[in-house]
Enzyme design. Structure first.
Site, short mmCIF file in Angstrom:
data_model
loop_
_atom_site.label_atom_id
_atom_site.label_comp_id
_atom_site.label_asym_id
_atom_site.label_seq_id
_atom_site.Cartn_x
_atom_site.Cartn_y
_atom_site.Cartn_z
N CYS A 1 5.43 -5.49 15.99
CA CYS A 1 4.86 -4.57 16.98
C CYS A 1 3.36 -4.91 17.15
O CYS A 1 2.65 -5.09 16.16
CB CYS A 1 5.04 -3.14 16.52
N CYS B 1 6.34 -7.19 7.42
CA CYS B 1 7.41 -6.52 8.18
C CYS B 1 8.28 -7.54 8.90
O CYS B 1 7.80 -8.59 9.32
CB CYS B 1 6.81 -5.54 9.19
N CYS C 1 -1.74 1.37 8.82
CA CYS C 1 -0.85 0.73 7.88
C CYS C 1 -1.13 -0.77 7.77
O CYS C 1 -1.29 -1.46 8.75
CB CYS C 1 0.57 1.11 8.28
N GLY D 1 6.22 -2.13 6.48
CA GLY D 1 7.61 -2.58 6.55
C GLY D 1 8.53 -1.68 7.33
O GLY D 1 8.18 -0.56 7.69
N GLU E 1 0.82 -1.21 0.00
CA GLU E 1 0.00 0.00 0.00
C GLU E 1 0.85 1.26 0.00
O GLU E 1 1.95 1.28 0.56
CB GLU E 1 -0.81 0.07 1.29
N CYS F 1 0.39 -2.88 15.50
CA CYS F 1 0.50 -2.60 14.07
C CYS F 1 0.01 -3.80 13.26
O CYS F 1 0.50 -4.92 13.44
CB CYS F 1 1.96 -2.29 13.73
N CYS G 1 2.98 8.28 1.41
CA CYS G 1 3.54 7.35 2.40
C CYS G 1 3.86 6.04 1.67
O CYS G 1 2.98 5.42 1.08
CB CYS G 1 2.49 7.16 3.49
N1 SAH Z 1 8.54 0.37 10.44
C1 SAH Z 1 8.66 1.77 10.50
C2 SAH Z 1 7.79 2.51 9.48
C3 SAH Z 1 6.42 1.96 9.24
S1 SAH Z 1 5.30 2.09 10.60
C4 SAH Z 1 8.38 2.27 11.90
O1 SAH Z 1 7.92 1.50 12.74
O2 SAH Z 1 8.67 3.44 12.15
C5 SAH Z 1 4.93 3.83 10.50
C6 SAH Z 1 4.30 4.41 11.73
O3 SAH Z 1 2.96 3.93 11.89
C7 SAH Z 1 5.05 4.08 13.02
O4 SAH Z 1 5.32 5.26 13.73
C8 SAH Z 1 4.06 3.20 13.78
O5 SAH Z 1 4.26 3.38 15.16
C9 SAH Z 1 2.71 3.72 13.28
N2 SAH Z 1 1.59 2.80 13.38
C10 SAH Z 1 1.55 1.50 13.05
N3 SAH Z 1 0.31 0.98 13.30
C11 SAH Z 1 -0.44 1.98 13.79
C12 SAH Z 1 -1.79 2.09 14.23
N4 SAH Z 1 -2.61 1.05 14.20
N5 SAH Z 1 -2.22 3.29 14.67
C13 SAH Z 1 -1.41 4.36 14.68
N6 SAH Z 1 -0.13 4.33 14.27
C14 SAH Z 1 0.36 3.15 13.84
FE1 SF4 Z 2 6.58 -2.24 13.84
FE2 SF4 Z 2 6.84 -0.42 11.86
FE3 SF4 Z 2 6.96 -3.06 11.33
FE4 SF4 Z 2 4.64 -1.97 12.03
S1 SF4 Z 2 5.78 -1.52 10.20
S2 SF4 Z 2 5.51 -3.91 12.79
S3 SF4 Z 2 5.31 -0.38 13.50
S4 SF4 Z 2 8.37 -1.89 12.61
#
Ligand code: SAH
Ligand code: SF4
Length: 363
Positions: free
Chosen positions: A127, A123, A347, A172, A103, A130, A116
């Site tokens: 987390c 990934c 995301c 990712g 996406e 996420c 974005c």
């Molecule tokens: N992997 C990288 C970039 C992708 S995630 C990282 O973790 O920074 C991009 C952002 O989206 C991160 O700041 C993450 O904390 C946030 N994010 C992921 N899932 C989310 C959710 N369900 N609600 C709000 N922010 C979210």
């Molecule tokens: Fe964590 Fe970023 Fe990967 Fe989502 S995309 S699992 S926030 S590292």
């Protein structure tokens, strides 16, 4: 790879976008063409968005014919678009050559249009807040698959709506795929490429400490965003366990302090607010202490819920109270409006709905 002309007779056509600039130079040299020809072709592909050799009018006729014999220019395939009528956010689902999907999200905001970008299918990390993290890693994206998201989104947005900013914050972990990300940034910043200033590009990481130093040493000084999301190792282990056990908060903040920031630039800290988990005032006060002395901006992101998520979004008043503590301590702290709430904008959500058959192809 070898591009000697004799071998090319039996070789399949080469997809030009998959080649590095050096490989493209080699291909052209093998044809007996001068090096500036490869720059001209790159300029057509990236700056002008042309996909047919016949349209490359500053090449000779014989060169265009030969190129069409030996090479192809693949085009990004957008298989689904969702539009949030409320805030103008648009989510594009790209279908890759092997059928995987990623996406990208177009986010309009006053005079900016931000795209974005995704860097992996799924990934490396897991987390717990996420949705992408629940998918596991399918594979890394290649540089051209990252750049194609920009080309596809640019074509979709049209000349009236130029994309002004690029953020590597989609699906990712960009720093787990750093070589491809850097190669993509080369093309995104090159004068023959997309021509973006590095200050308009932001790479977000969950905190891969060694790769943060590598990004800092990269010749294009892009912005760094760090997803902090907790103020104690206990809580960070709970929400970002895999990465935090490897590089706990102390190591991560040390890497932030050591990051070579150009003058007048700041690190962006992302902080996803999860109700009852990391949103009490005590966390805001700890955050003030942790970030003391780091030139930074803090983005507070109220959790964007997804079906089955183990967290909830905090009340607006809780978010405001958290922000007030940061502002009182003279930090720049913004609450990121939850863009695209109507279109599964957290995301990984569009890909997931698509895979589960909620969204048929081409609808
Ligand atoms: N992997 C990288 C970039 C992708 S995630 C990282 O973790 O920074 C991009 C952002 O989206 C991160 O700041 C993450 O904390 C946030 N994010 C992921 N899932 C989310 C959710 N369900 N609600 C709000 N922010 C979210
Ligand atoms: Fe964590 Fe970023 Fe990967 Fe989502 S995309 S699992 S926030 S590292």
């Amino acid at each position: 790879m070898c591009y000697k002309s004799k071998q090319l007779l039996i070789m399949p056509q080469v997809a030009l976008k998959t080649l590095s600039v050096t490989q493209l130079d080699d291909l052209f040299t093998a044809q007996g063409w001068p090096r500036y020809r490869s720059r001209q072709v790159l300029d057509w592909i990236y700056r002008r968005g042309v996909t047919r050799f016949d349209d490359m009018t500053n090449l000779g006729r014989s060169e265009r014919i030969r190129l069409a014999d030996i090479a192809v220019i693949t085009e990004p395939v957008v298989s689904e678009i969702q539009h949030d009528a409320e805030d103008g956010t648009e989510k594009l689902l790209f279908r890759l050559e092997d059928g995987e999907t990623v996406e990208s999200v177009l986010i309009p905001d006053e005079d900016r249009l931000t795209l974005c970008l995704s860097t992996q299918v799924g990934c490396t990390l897991d987390c717990t807040f996420c949705l992408t993290g629940t998918m596991g890693l399918k594979r890394n994206l290649k540089a051209h698959e990252i750049v194609d998201q920009v080309l596809g989104a640019r074509a979709h947005a049209g000349p009236e709506r130029p994309i002004t900013n690029l953020v590597f914050m989609g699906m990712g972990e960009p720093l787990a795929n750093l070589a491809a990300v850097c190669e993509a940034i080369e093309r995104l910043t090159a004068p023959w490429g997309l021509g973006y200033s590095p200050r308009r590009i932001t790479v977000s990481t969950s905190g891969l400490v060694p790769q943060m130093a590598q990004l800092g040493a990269f010749r294009h000084p892009v912005n760094l965003a760090v997803s902090l999301n907790a103020t104690t190792d206990d809580v960070r282990d709970r929400v970002m366990g895999t990465i935090n056990r490897k590089y706990p908060l102390t190591a991560l903040l040390e890497a932030c302090r050591a990051y070579p920031l150009p003058p007048r630039r700041r690190i962006f800290f992302e902080y996803v607010l999860l109700a009852g988990v990391n949103d009490p005032p005590a966390d805001a006060r700890r955050l003030v202490k942790l970030l003391h002395g780091i030139r930074c901006k803090i983005n507070l992101i109220p959790f964007n819920p997804w079906p089955g998520a183990p967290f909830e979004r905090p009340a607006d008043a809780t978010v405001a109270a958290f922000q007030a503590i940061l502002l009182d301590a003279h930090f720049s702290a913004f609450v990121r409006k939850s863009k695209g709430r109507q279109i599964l904008a957290a995301c990984g959500q569009l890909r997931s709905a698509y895979q589960q058959g909620f969204i048929p192809l081409g609808s």
